[in-house]
Design a protein around this motif. Structure first.
Motif, PDB file in Angstrom:
ATOM      1  N   LYS A   1       3.934 -27.913   1.918  1.00 14.41           N
ATOM      2  CA  LYS A   1       3.711 -29.490   1.564  1.00 14.41           C
ATOM      3  C   LYS A   1       2.715 -30.166   2.806  1.00 14.41           C
ATOM      4  O   LYS A   1       1.900 -30.710   2.644  1.00 14.41           O
ATOM      5  CB  LYS A   1       4.973 -30.241   1.310  1.00 14.41           C
ATOM      6  CG  LYS A   1       4.760 -31.629   1.023  1.00 14.41           C
ATOM      7  CD  LYS A   1       6.066 -32.319   0.772  1.00 14.41           C
ATOM      8  CE  LYS A   1       6.898 -32.649   2.057  1.00 14.41           C
ATOM      9  NZ  LYS A   1       8.123 -33.296   1.826  1.00 14.41           N
ATOM     10  N   GLU A   2       3.001 -29.595   3.938  1.00 12.90           N
ATOM     11  CA  GLU A   2       2.557 -30.396   5.259  1.00 12.90           C
ATOM     12  C   GLU A   2       0.820 -29.760   5.280  1.00 12.90           C
ATOM     13  O   GLU A   2       0.040 -30.762   5.499  1.00 12.90           O
ATOM     14  CB  GLU A   2       3.169 -29.955   6.463  1.00 12.90           C
ATOM     15  CG  GLU A   2       4.693 -30.620   6.601  1.00 12.90           C
ATOM     16  CD  GLU A   2       4.305 -32.208   6.741  1.00 12.90           C
ATOM     17  OE1 GLU A   2       3.685 -32.614   7.188  1.00 12.90           O
ATOM     18  OE2 GLU A   2       5.412 -32.636   5.951  1.00 12.90           O
TER      19      GLU A   2
ATOM     20  N   ARG B   1      -0.996 -28.880   2.795  1.00 17.34           N
ATOM     21  CA  ARG B   1      -1.536 -29.626   1.441  1.00 17.34           C
ATOM     22  C   ARG B   1      -1.901 -31.163   1.982  1.00 17.34           C
ATOM     23  O   ARG B   1      -3.061 -31.549   1.701  1.00 17.34           O
ATOM     24  CB  ARG B   1      -0.693 -29.396   0.414  1.00 17.34           C
ATOM     25  CG  ARG B   1      -1.381 -29.449  -0.936  1.00 17.34           C
ATOM     26  CD  ARG B   1      -0.336 -29.197  -2.094  1.00 17.34           C
ATOM     27  NE  ARG B   1      -0.086 -27.809  -2.054  1.00 17.34           N
ATOM     28  CZ  ARG B   1       1.308 -27.697  -2.570  1.00 17.34           C
ATOM     29  NH1 ARG B   1       2.072 -28.563  -2.831  1.00 17.34           N
ATOM     30  NH2 ARG B   1       1.920 -26.448  -2.382  1.00 17.34           N
ATOM     31  N   SER B   2      -0.936 -31.718   2.696  1.00 21.12           N
ATOM     32  CA  SER B   2      -1.154 -33.154   2.961  1.00 21.12           C
ATOM     33  C   SER B   2      -2.168 -33.383   4.167  1.00 21.12           C
ATOM     34  O   SER B   2      -2.994 -34.200   4.161  1.00 21.12           O
ATOM     35  CB  SER B   2      -0.021 -33.871   3.371  1.00 21.12           C
ATOM     36  OG  SER B   2       0.510 -33.274   4.807  1.00 21.12           O
TER      37      SER B   2
ATOM     38  N   ASP C   1      -5.515 -32.829   2.265  1.00 20.12           N
ATOM     39  CA  ASP C   1      -5.964 -34.188   1.455  1.00 20.12           C
ATOM     40  C   ASP C   1      -6.730 -34.894   2.267  1.00 20.12           C
ATOM     41  O   ASP C   1      -7.808 -35.645   1.693  1.00 20.12           O
ATOM     42  CB  ASP C   1      -4.769 -34.713   0.891  1.00 20.12           C
ATOM     43  CG  ASP C   1      -4.221 -33.830  -0.184  1.00 20.12           C
ATOM     44  OD1 ASP C   1      -4.911 -32.976  -0.668  1.00 20.12           O
ATOM     45  OD2 ASP C   1      -2.998 -33.882  -0.452  1.00 20.12           O
TER      46      ASP C   1
END
Length: 71
Positions: free
Chosen positions: A42-43, A45-46, A49
């Motif tokens: 998740k980190e 991917r963020s 982005d």
């Protein structure tokens, strides 16, 4: 490096892990490892982005609320 490991080597490694941690602790260990991997994905991917720079994120959050600058 890992290409030299055969099935017997992996079986021996799993047996040693089982001896070290014990059977009751292995499900909890696997669960915490899975949660850690999910957080890491998740980190990452963020970060991909956005720009990923902390100053950019801080500037965006500071200018997001124009009423905050009013006296």
């Amino acid at each position: 490096m890992l290409g030299n490991l055969s099935g017997w080597h992996l079986l021996a490694i799993l047996f040693v892990i089982l001896l070290l941690f014990g059977a009751p602790k292995l499900p909890g260990l696997a669960k915490s490892l899975g949660q850690s991997m999910r957080i890491l994905k998740k980190e990452v991917r963020s970060d991909q982005d956005g720009d990923g720079s902390p100053t950019q994120n801080a500037t965006d959050s500071a200018t997001a609320d124009p009423k905050r600058d009013l006296p």
